[in-house]
Design a protein around this motif. Structure first.
Motif, short mmCIF file in Angstrom:
data_model
loop_
_atom_site.label_atom_id
_atom_site.label_comp_id
_atom_site.label_asym_id
_atom_site.label_seq_id
_atom_site.Cartn_x
_atom_site.Cartn_y
_atom_site.Cartn_z
N SER A 101 0.82 -1.20 0.00
CA SER A 101 0.00 0.00 0.00
C SER A 101 0.86 1.26 0.00
N ASN A 102 1.89 1.26 0.85
CA ASN A 102 2.79 2.41 0.92
C ASN A 102 3.59 2.59 -0.37
N LEU A 103 3.94 1.48 -1.00
CA LEU A 103 4.67 1.53 -2.26
C LEU A 103 3.85 2.30 -3.30
N ALA A 104 2.56 1.98 -3.41
CA ALA A 104 1.69 2.67 -4.36
C ALA A 104 1.48 4.12 -3.96
N THR A 105 1.35 4.38 -2.67
CA THR A 105 1.12 5.75 -2.20
C THR A 105 2.33 6.63 -2.48
N PHE A 106 3.54 6.12 -2.22
CA PHE A 106 4.76 6.89 -2.47
C PHE A 106 4.90 7.21 -3.96
N ALA A 107 4.65 6.21 -4.80
CA ALA A 107 4.74 6.45 -6.24
C ALA A 107 3.71 7.47 -6.67
N GLY A 108 2.50 7.36 -6.13
CA GLY A 108 1.45 8.32 -6.45
C GLY A 108 1.80 9.73 -6.01
N TYR A 109 2.39 9.84 -4.84
CA TYR A 109 2.80 11.16 -4.32
C TYR A 109 3.79 11.83 -5.28
N GLY A 166 7.36 11.16 -15.76
CA GLY A 166 7.87 11.90 -16.91
C GLY A 166 7.40 11.29 -18.22
N ALA A 167 7.45 9.96 -18.31
CA ALA A 167 6.99 9.28 -19.53
C ALA A 167 5.49 9.45 -19.71
N LEU A 168 4.73 9.38 -18.61
CA LEU A 168 3.28 9.53 -18.70
C LEU A 168 2.89 10.93 -19.16
N LEU A 169 3.63 11.94 -18.70
CA LEU A 169 3.33 13.31 -19.12
C LEU A 169 3.55 13.48 -20.62
N LEU A 170 4.51 12.74 -21.16
CA LEU A 170 4.72 12.79 -22.61
C LEU A 170 3.53 12.18 -23.35
N LEU A 171 2.93 11.14 -22.76
CA LEU A 171 1.77 10.49 -23.37
C LEU A 171 0.52 11.35 -23.24
N GLY A 172 0.51 12.21 -22.24
CA GLY A 172 -0.65 13.06 -22.01
C GLY A 172 -0.82 13.34 -20.53
N PHE A 173 -1.15 14.58 -20.19
CA PHE A 173 -1.33 14.93 -18.79
C PHE A 173 -2.43 14.09 -18.15
N ASP A 174 -3.51 13.84 -18.89
CA ASP A 174 -4.60 13.04 -18.32
C ASP A 174 -4.18 11.60 -18.07
N THR A 175 -3.29 11.07 -18.93
CA THR A 175 -2.80 9.71 -18.74
C THR A 175 -2.11 9.56 -17.40
N ALA A 176 -1.31 10.55 -17.04
CA ALA A 176 -0.61 10.52 -15.75
C ALA A 176 -1.60 10.42 -14.60
N PHE A 177 -2.71 11.14 -14.68
CA PHE A 177 -3.66 11.13 -13.57
C PHE A 177 -4.55 9.90 -13.57
N TYR A 178 -4.79 9.29 -14.73
CA TYR A 178 -5.50 8.00 -14.73
C TYR A 178 -4.65 6.92 -14.06
N VAL A 179 -3.36 6.91 -14.36
CA VAL A 179 -2.46 5.95 -13.72
C VAL A 179 -2.37 6.24 -12.22
N LEU A 180 -2.33 7.51 -11.87
CA LEU A 180 -2.30 7.90 -10.46
C LEU A 180 -3.55 7.40 -9.72
N THR A 181 -4.69 7.51 -10.37
CA THR A 181 -5.93 6.99 -9.78
C THR A 181 -5.83 5.50 -9.51
N GLY A 182 -5.26 4.77 -10.47
CA GLY A 182 -5.09 3.33 -10.29
C GLY A 182 -4.17 3.00 -9.13
N LEU A 183 -3.10 3.77 -8.96
CA LEU A 183 -2.16 3.53 -7.86
C LEU A 183 -2.84 3.74 -6.51
#
Length: 415
Positions: free
Chosen positions: A36-44, A178-195
């Motif tokens: 859980s903390n692993l996902a939270t740290f990455a999301g942060y 950084g890679a997600l931002l290249l794919l699209g700002f919204d992509t980064a936040f969809y992945v963040l939601t999943g984390l």
């Protein structure tokens, strides 16, 4: 585990004796807590860098970038005391997974606004305030719940290993971001939601329960008693004063994307790599401390962390190239790991069971002034430049943290 004020039930695994540093991983609920903390740290990491880059891209203003990323800290500082009182008065497991679900929903809302192409930079202010409010309830509860899961006697090993594993996310998170931002700002936040959703699910599966015994007092009386208790304990008081020095170190955060973009000439991926180097240093430090934690005085470790944080900030401020800046970021990660293992562990092992949640809420109130450093640093960078801003921050950090260490012998001797 039973105390005067609370009762904790957990899986039978947590009661087994330890037979080595990695035996802590034999505790089922601890493994889930780590995931859980692993996902939270990455999301942060992804959230902070994505928000900073979006605002900088839309406004080209370091001040506005700092304002947006300061919002979670403002919320946490404002209501963290309530979070600490709730951590001591409520069932911690439920509070943890519910706050994580709301945090995930805020990320999803941001992603949807980005996909619809209607997001303005100021929309991130109320979203960040709500996210920070949930973290204000989540953070002290999470720290107190860790003791419920592993017990005080294994807290140092659990904290060191948890920090090391979480720092893996600190390495991967920015690079992925950084890679997600290249794919699209919204992509980064969809992945963040999943984390964040994954983090909530891992906590939901934990079996440990903290069952508080009602104190008969109202919440605000409990908050007042927690503040009084923390002030009367010299070691806790000094650690909280040191925590306030985080506002000066936070002034470096807006300097990183500005330097990467405007001075080093790098893009989103370069920003992610630079943050990832800090994670590399933290990972190295965490596992070294995990291996030798029983041989190092926590007071000495804290002094090392303070000096290394300021030294690495000075190097970053004057770094003329990518290599020097990368070395400084790696050193800062090493110092960060030392801080995260020394300060919270000393607070949790010093505080009584009854007061642990409230003491940790005060810690998060002080250390999350780091977020306010985004605002102060951003404004300073626009007004007087990166170098001058960072050296002002170094001076403030040394005065505040150095004074607390100098005038508190118990802190220097702390083990």
């Amino acid at each position: 585990m039973e105390t005067q004020n609370s009762r904790t039930s957990s899986s039978t695994e947590s009661a087994k004796p330890a037979h080595g540093p990695f035996s802590i991983l034999g505790v089922r609920d601890y493994r889930l807590l780590v995931l859980s903390n692993l996902a939270t740290f990455a999301g942060y990491q992804i959230r902070n860098m994505a928000q900073a880059w979006i605002v900088l891209d839309k406004t080209d203003s370091a001040t506005l970038m700092g304002l947006v990323n300061a919002m979670p800290g403002i919320a946490i500082i404002s209501i963290s005391l309530i979070g600490g009182a709730l951590a001591d008065r409520t069932e911690r497991w439920q509070l943890l997974w519910r706050t994580k679900v709301i945090i995930a929903s805020m990320s999803l809302l941001t992603a949807i606004l980005l996909t619809a192409d209607v997001l303005e930079w100021w929309h991130l202010i109320p979203i960040s305030l709500m996210t920070g409010s949930m973290f204000a309830l989540h953070n002290p509860t999470s720290q107190a719940f860790a003791v419920d899961v592993v017990g005080r006697e294994r807290l140092v090993s659990a904290s060191s290993l948890n920090t090391g594993i979480s720092m893996t996310a600190t390495i991967a998170g920015p690079s992925l971001g950084g890679a997600l931002l290249l794919l699209g700002f919204d992509t980064a936040f969809y992945v963040l939601t999943g984390l964040y959703a994954f983090s909530a699910f891992m906590i939901f599966r934990v079996r440990t329960r903290h069952v508080p015994v009602p104190s008969g007092r109202n919440m605000f009386t409990d908050i007042r008693l927690g503040i009084g208790y923390s002030y009367r304990q010299p070691l806790i008081r000094a650690l909280l004063i040191i925590g306030t020095s985080a506002i000066f170190m936070g002034m470096m955060q807006p300097a990183i994307p500005v330097k990467v973009k405007d001075i080093l000439g790098l893009g989103e991926v370069g920003y992610g790599v630079m943050l990832g180097l800090s994670g590399v240093g933290a990972l190295i430090g965490s596992f070294l401390l995990f291996a030798f934690s029983n041989k190092i005085r926590k007071g000495y470790l804290l002094i090392f962390a303070m000096l290394m944080l300021n030294f690495s900030t000075a190097i970053f401020a004057i770094a003329p190239d990518i290599v020097t800046a990368g070395i400084a970021m790696t050193m800062q990660g090493l110092a960060f790991a030392s801080w995260m293992i020394s300060v919270p562990v000393l607070l949790q092992t010093t505080a009584s069971e009854e007061m642990r949640g409230r003491v940790m809420s005060l810690y998060f109130m002080t250390v999350l002034t780091h977020q306010l450093g985004w605002l102060i640093g951003g404004a300073g960078i626009e007004a007087i430049g990166i170098e001058a801003t960072l050296f002002i921050g170094i001076a403030g950090s040394l005065v505040v943290a150095g004074s607390a260490i100098l005038f508190t012998p118990a802190l220097r001797k702390a083990n």
